[in-house]
Design a protein around this motif. Structure first.
Motif, PDB file in Angstrom:
ATOM      1  N   UNK A 235     -25.052   0.601  -4.520  1.00  0.00           N
ATOM      2  CA  UNK A 235     -25.541   1.781  -5.224  1.00  0.00           C
ATOM      3  C   UNK A 235     -26.043   2.849  -4.256  1.00  0.00           C
ATOM      4  N   UNK A 236     -26.552   2.453  -3.108  1.00  0.00           N
ATOM      5  CA  UNK A 236     -27.101   3.402  -2.144  1.00  0.00           C
ATOM      6  C   UNK A 236     -26.028   4.048  -1.279  1.00  0.00           C
ATOM      7  N   UNK A 237     -24.888   3.400  -1.105  1.00  0.00           N
ATOM      8  CA  UNK A 237     -23.846   3.960  -0.247  1.00  0.00           C
ATOM      9  C   UNK A 237     -23.078   5.039  -1.004  1.00  0.00           C
ATOM     10  N   UNK A 238     -22.760   6.149  -0.341  1.00  0.00           N
ATOM     11  CA  UNK A 238     -22.062   7.232  -1.024  1.00  0.00           C
ATOM     12  C   UNK A 238     -20.608   6.863  -1.307  1.00  0.00           C
ATOM     13  N   UNK A 239     -20.104   7.357  -2.415  1.00  0.00           N
ATOM     14  CA  UNK A 239     -18.709   7.107  -2.784  1.00  0.00           C
ATOM     15  C   UNK A 239     -17.856   8.210  -2.183  1.00  0.00           C
ATOM     16  N   UNK A 240     -17.200   7.916  -1.085  1.00  0.00           N
ATOM     17  CA  UNK A 240     -16.372   8.888  -0.394  1.00  0.00           C
ATOM     18  C   UNK A 240     -14.928   8.411  -0.345  1.00  0.00           C
ATOM     19  N   UNK A 241     -14.408   8.045  -1.464  1.00  0.00           N
ATOM     20  CA  UNK A 241     -13.033   7.568  -1.496  1.00  0.00           C
ATOM     21  C   UNK A 241     -12.077   8.744  -1.384  1.00  0.00           C
ATOM     22  N   UNK A 242     -11.021   8.554  -0.637  1.00  0.00           N
ATOM     23  CA  UNK A 242      -9.946   9.529  -0.576  1.00  0.00           C
ATOM     24  C   UNK A 242      -8.645   8.767  -0.377  1.00  0.00           C
ATOM     25  N   UNK A 243      -7.579   9.349  -0.844  1.00  0.00           N
ATOM     26  CA  UNK A 243      -6.290   8.656  -0.885  1.00  0.00           C
ATOM     27  C   UNK A 243      -5.199   9.571  -0.359  1.00  0.00           C
ATOM     28  N   UNK A 244      -4.096   8.977   0.089  1.00  0.00           N
ATOM     29  CA  UNK A 244      -2.892   9.710   0.422  1.00  0.00           C
ATOM     30  C   UNK A 244      -1.692   8.790   0.233  1.00  0.00           C
ATOM     31  N   UNK A 245      -0.506   9.361   0.255  1.00  0.00           N
ATOM     32  CA  UNK A 245       0.719   8.570   0.100  1.00  0.00           C
ATOM     33  C   UNK A 245       1.278   8.213   1.460  1.00  0.00           C
ATOM     34  N   UNK A 246       1.763   6.989   1.572  1.00  0.00           N
ATOM     35  CA  UNK A 246       2.529   6.584   2.744  1.00  0.00           C
ATOM     36  C   UNK A 246       3.910   6.150   2.262  1.00  0.00           C
ATOM     37  N   UNK A 247       4.910   6.341   3.111  1.00  0.00           N
ATOM     38  CA  UNK A 247       6.294   5.972   2.785  1.00  0.00           C
ATOM     39  C   UNK A 247       6.777   4.991   3.842  1.00  0.00           C
ATOM     40  N   UNK A 248       7.226   3.827   3.385  1.00  0.00           N
ATOM     41  CA  UNK A 248       7.736   2.815   4.294  1.00  0.00           C
ATOM     42  C   UNK A 248       9.136   3.237   4.746  1.00  0.00           C
ATOM     43  N   UNK A 249       9.366   3.243   6.060  1.00  0.00           N
ATOM     44  CA  UNK A 249      10.605   3.760   6.630  1.00  0.00           C
ATOM     45  C   UNK A 249      11.827   2.932   6.249  1.00  0.00           C
ATOM     46  N   UNK A 250      11.711   1.620   6.207  1.00  0.00           N
ATOM     47  CA  UNK A 250      12.882   0.782   5.965  1.00  0.00           C
ATOM     48  C   UNK A 250      13.328   0.759   4.502  1.00  0.00           C
ATOM     49  N   UNK A 251      12.413   0.922   3.556  1.00  0.00           N
ATOM     50  CA  UNK A 251      12.773   0.845   2.142  1.00  0.00           C
ATOM     51  C   UNK A 251      12.673   2.173   1.409  1.00  0.00           C
ATOM     52  N   UNK A 252      11.888   3.105   1.928  1.00  0.00           N
ATOM     53  CA  UNK A 252      11.670   4.367   1.247  1.00  0.00           C
ATOM     54  C   UNK A 252      10.630   4.272   0.145  1.00  0.00           C
ATOM     55  N   UNK A 253      10.026   3.118  -0.012  1.00  0.00           N
ATOM     56  CA  UNK A 253       9.014   2.890  -1.042  1.00  0.00           C
ATOM     57  C   UNK A 253       7.742   3.638  -0.683  1.00  0.00           C
TER      58      UNK A 253
END
Length: 83
Positions: A20-38
């Motif tokens: 509860x005391x720690x700040x919520x600093x979530x952030x996200x981004x997309x990654x693309x796997x080179x061999x599958x394109x996923x």
């Protein structure tokens, strides 16, 4: 037996207070796997890098998981990622 219960309760309260005391600093981004394109949503709060390292970062950082889902949906529709 009573000591174990008290110890578990105290540990649970300590963990709850820490979270509860720690700040919520979530952030996200997309990654693309080179061999599958996923494409995958990556949470930047994870302290390690994705493994194996054959990926590329394909988006900017967004603040919420819902925004990251919108980015992934857009990339899927434009053919930059595979399902």
């Amino acid at each position: 037996m009573r000591r174990i219960s008290v110890l578990c309760a105290a540990a649970g309260l300590a963990v709850t207070a820490f979270v509860a005391a720690s700040p919520a600093e979530a952030s996200y981004h997309l990654i693309r796997w080179q061999d599958t394109g996923f494409c995958q949503i990556w949470d930047e709060s994870i302290p390690t890098a994705p493994w194996p390292s054959d990926y590329a970062r394909v988006s900017t950082t967004v603040p919420t998981f819902v925004d990251a889902l919108a980015l992934k949906d857009h990339a899927l529709r434009n053919g930059r990622c595979t399902w």
